[in-house]
Design a protein around this motif. Structure first.
Motif, PDB file in Angstrom:
ATOM      1  N   ALA A   1       0.816  -1.218   0.000  1.00 24.93           N
ATOM      2  CA  ALA A   1       0.000   0.000   0.000  1.00 24.93           C
ATOM      3  C   ALA A   1       0.848   1.266   0.000  1.00 24.93           C
ATOM      4  CB  ALA A   1      -0.941   0.002   1.199  1.00 24.93           C
ATOM      5  N   VAL A   2       1.998   1.249   0.676  1.00 25.14           N
ATOM      6  CA  VAL A   2       2.812   2.463   0.789  1.00 25.14           C
ATOM      7  C   VAL A   2       3.868   2.564  -0.299  1.00 25.14           C
ATOM      8  CG1 VAL A   2       2.434   2.523   3.278  1.00 25.14           C
ATOM      9  CG2 VAL A   2       4.527   1.461   2.378  1.00 25.14           C
ATOM     10  N   ALA A   3       3.921   1.582  -1.189  1.00 23.27           N
ATOM     11  CA  ALA A   3       4.896   1.635  -2.288  1.00 23.27           C
ATOM     12  C   ALA A   3       4.720   2.934  -3.071  1.00 23.27           C
ATOM     13  CB  ALA A   3       4.711   0.436  -3.208  1.00 23.27           C
ATOM     14  N   GLY A   4       5.809   3.631  -3.289  1.00 18.62           N
ATOM     15  CA  GLY A   4       5.756   4.872  -4.040  1.00 18.62           C
ATOM     16  C   GLY A   4       5.531   6.111  -3.192  1.00 18.62           C
ATOM     17  N   THR A   5       5.288   5.941  -1.895  1.00 18.61           N
ATOM     18  CA  THR A   5       5.063   7.100  -1.028  1.00 18.61           C
ATOM     19  C   THR A   5       6.354   7.640  -0.423  1.00 18.61           C
ATOM     20  OG1 THR A   5       4.731   5.775   0.984  1.00 18.61           O
ATOM     21  CG2 THR A   5       2.794   6.194  -0.405  1.00 18.61           C
ATOM     22  N   GLY A   6       7.418   6.865  -0.500  1.00 16.13           N
ATOM     23  CA  GLY A   6       8.662   7.244   0.148  1.00 16.13           C
ATOM     24  C   GLY A   6       8.819   6.688   1.544  1.00 16.13           C
ATOM     25  N   ALA A   7       7.789   6.028   2.048  1.00 15.58           N
ATOM     26  CA  ALA A   7       7.852   5.448   3.387  1.00 15.58           C
ATOM     27  C   ALA A   7       8.595   4.122   3.362  1.00 15.58           C
ATOM     28  CB  ALA A   7       6.445   5.248   3.946  1.00 15.58           C
ATOM     29  N   VAL A   8       9.290   3.844   4.449  1.00 23.09           N
ATOM     30  CA  VAL A   8       9.961   2.554   4.609  1.00 23.09           C
ATOM     31  C   VAL A   8       9.277   1.799   5.744  1.00 23.09           C
ATOM     32  CG1 VAL A   8      12.148   3.422   3.742  1.00 23.09           C
ATOM     33  CG2 VAL A   8      11.693   3.466   6.199  1.00 23.09           C
ATOM     34  N   ILE A   9       9.430   0.497   5.727  1.00 24.12           N
ATOM     35  CA  ILE A   9       8.766  -0.363   6.703  1.00 24.12           C
ATOM     36  C   ILE A   9       9.751  -0.778   7.804  1.00 24.12           C
ATOM     37  CG2 ILE A   9       7.643  -2.593   7.054  1.00 24.12           C
ATOM     38  CD1 ILE A   9       5.867  -0.688   5.563  1.00 24.12           C
ATOM     39  N   ALA A  10       9.293  -0.673   9.045  1.00 19.76           N
ATOM     40  CA  ALA A  10       9.999  -1.253  10.183  1.00 19.76           C
ATOM     41  C   ALA A  10       9.058  -2.265  10.828  1.00 19.76           C
ATOM     42  CB  ALA A  10      10.398  -0.174  11.191  1.00 19.76           C
ATOM     43  N   VAL A  11       9.596  -3.408  11.216  1.00 23.28           N
ATOM     44  CA  VAL A  11       8.751  -4.508  11.684  1.00 23.28           C
ATOM     45  C   VAL A  11       8.854  -4.663  13.201  1.00 23.28           C
ATOM     46  CG1 VAL A  11       8.240  -6.963  11.477  1.00 23.28           C
ATOM     47  CG2 VAL A  11       9.042  -5.676   9.479  1.00 23.28           C
TER      48      VAL A  11
END
Length: 430
Positions: free
Chosen positions: A47-57
């Motif tokens: 869903a956040v692909a292309g927003t500039g956000a990165v994922i932390a788990v």
């Protein structure tokens, strides 16, 4: 939510809650964006692909403080201010986020700024006790508060602004000596030697979603504000409470919207357009002075020219209507271009699909398509041509030509009376 879909991806006004929040954040031009996720990582990451956000788990769910700590590596080397927000609190405005950061940097050496609110019913929210000047003296959970503290109406939303140089140092100092055995983010406020402040916002802005019912409440609140904005900006809504907008609906001035109109995403409406009752629009562009409906459906790719008309029970999909073109009744126009001033009679269908591929119908300027015609694509109707009612057109029609595709009418005098008499006699004999 009792759903296979991640909670923060449930929509408000046609957009996932998390993307509402990220869109607001984008207006602050952030250097980094980190989305902390536990279960459902794949859904959120897509869903956040292309927003500039990165994922932390967050592999283990050990509380809000623990969740924020998972952003440590993603923020390595970052020297600036950090906003801590929640994906299921989607309506926080950029102005409020900016106000939190401005208060953090006012010059009085705050460690954090908390966003507070005053709900109609403070209920079981955590309370914020201040010195009267916005400096926090105590933050206390409702279950731990005494009677005097419970009487306080200022509540904690959980949203914060903290300097990057302070955040992870403070998180290292909090413990999990509580009934749940979790690390609570608000505990950083009450650490010795720290001073924090609160700023306030309206309750609707920090309303969260934990159920379908709360999602509906958020949707209703969003729609109410959007309707007010539309009317403030020059649109007329005959029955505002029955009109539903999408997050990106764009309206011109002097637009009139009748009752029970629904906008899906990606609709742009120019000035002086009338959208009549019970119409549904999505992915459409509508030119100046056009008229839509009642009971019209515009699907993605519909481009309606200036002063064009799409009437009752007409569906338009990936088709362009030129200026002044009319499709007034009971028609399907898909994968087509209709020239300026063309008239499409009632019951006309563009047969655009053969079960495998889509094909285009081209209708020239000033053409007239008679009622109950089927235009089997790919096919072209020339400028000024006339297609007689009831025709099934499979070949090109030249400009200014008449096209008739139907058998010669035959009349048999007296046949109907003789038929009725014969059938009535047969019925009487049984």
């Amino acid at each position: 939510m009792k759903s296979a879909k991640h909670k923060v991806l449930h929509p408000v006004a046609g957009r996932p809650m998390l993307l509402h929040l990220l869109s607001s954040i984008a207006e602050l031009d952030p250097e980094r964006q980190v989305v902390v996720v536990g279960a459902g990582r794949d859904q959120v990451e897509a869903a956040v692909a292309g927003t500039g956000a990165v994922i932390a788990v967050q592999e283990q769910q050990l509380g809000t403080g623990h969740a924020v700590a998972q952003a440590h590596d993603a923020l390595a080397g970052f020297a600036g201010d950090i906003l801590i927000l929640y994906g299921d609190v989607p309506l926080v405005r950029p102005e409020t986020m900016r106000a939190m950061l401005d208060r953090l940097n006012l010059g009085d050496e705050l460690r954090a700024v908390v966003l507070g609110f005053r709900p109609e019913d403070a209920g079981a929210y955590g309370r914020i006790i201040t010195n009267g000047q916005g400096i926090i003296g105590k933050m206390v959970e409702y279950k731990d508060a005494d009677a005097a503290e419970r009487a306080v109406t200022l509540c904690n939303s959980g949203l914060m602004a903290v300097r990057s140089t302070d955040l992870f140092v403070l998180l290292d100092k909090i413990g999990n000596n509580n009934a749940a055995g979790e690390y609570y983010l608000p505990d950083i406020i009450m650490l010795p030697g720290t001073q924090s402040a609160v700023i306030e916002t309206e309750a609707w802005e920090v309303a969260g979603v934990n159920s379908r019912a709360e999602q509906a409440v958020i949707e209703a609140a969003w729609q109410d504000r959007r309707r007010s904005e539309a009317m403030r900006d020059g649109a007329t809504l005959i029955a505002p409470e029955t009109v539903f907008f999408a997050y990106d609906t764009a309206l011109g001035r002097d637009v009139v919207i009748e009752p029970n109109v629904v906008f899906g995403p990606s609709v742009t409406v120019a000035d002086n357009v009338v959208i009549r009752a019970f119409s549904h629009l999505e992915g459409a562009t509508i030119g100046t002075g056009a008229e839509i409906g009642p009971y019209a459906r515009l699907r993605p790719g519909a481009k309606i020219g200036a002063k064009a008309k799409v009437g009752n029970f007409v569906e338009v999909k990936k088709a362009e209507l030129g200026e002044g073109a009319k499709v007034n009744h009971l028609s399907y126009i898909g994968d087509a271009s209709i020239g300026t001033g063309a008239n499409i009679g009632a019951g006309t269908i563009t047969c655009n699909y053969d079960g495998f591929f889509k094909y285009k119908t081209e209708i020239g300027a000033g053409a007239f398509i008679g009622s109950n015609s089927a235009l089997v694509a790919p096919v072209k109707i020339g400028e000024g041509a006339i297609v007689g009612a009831g025709s099934v057109v499979t070949q090109e029609v030249e400009a200014d030509a008449l096209c008739l595709v139907r058998p010669v009418q035959e009349g048999k005098p007296g046949w109907a009376a003789r038929f009725r008499a014969k059938m009535q006699a047969r019925k009487a004999a049984k």
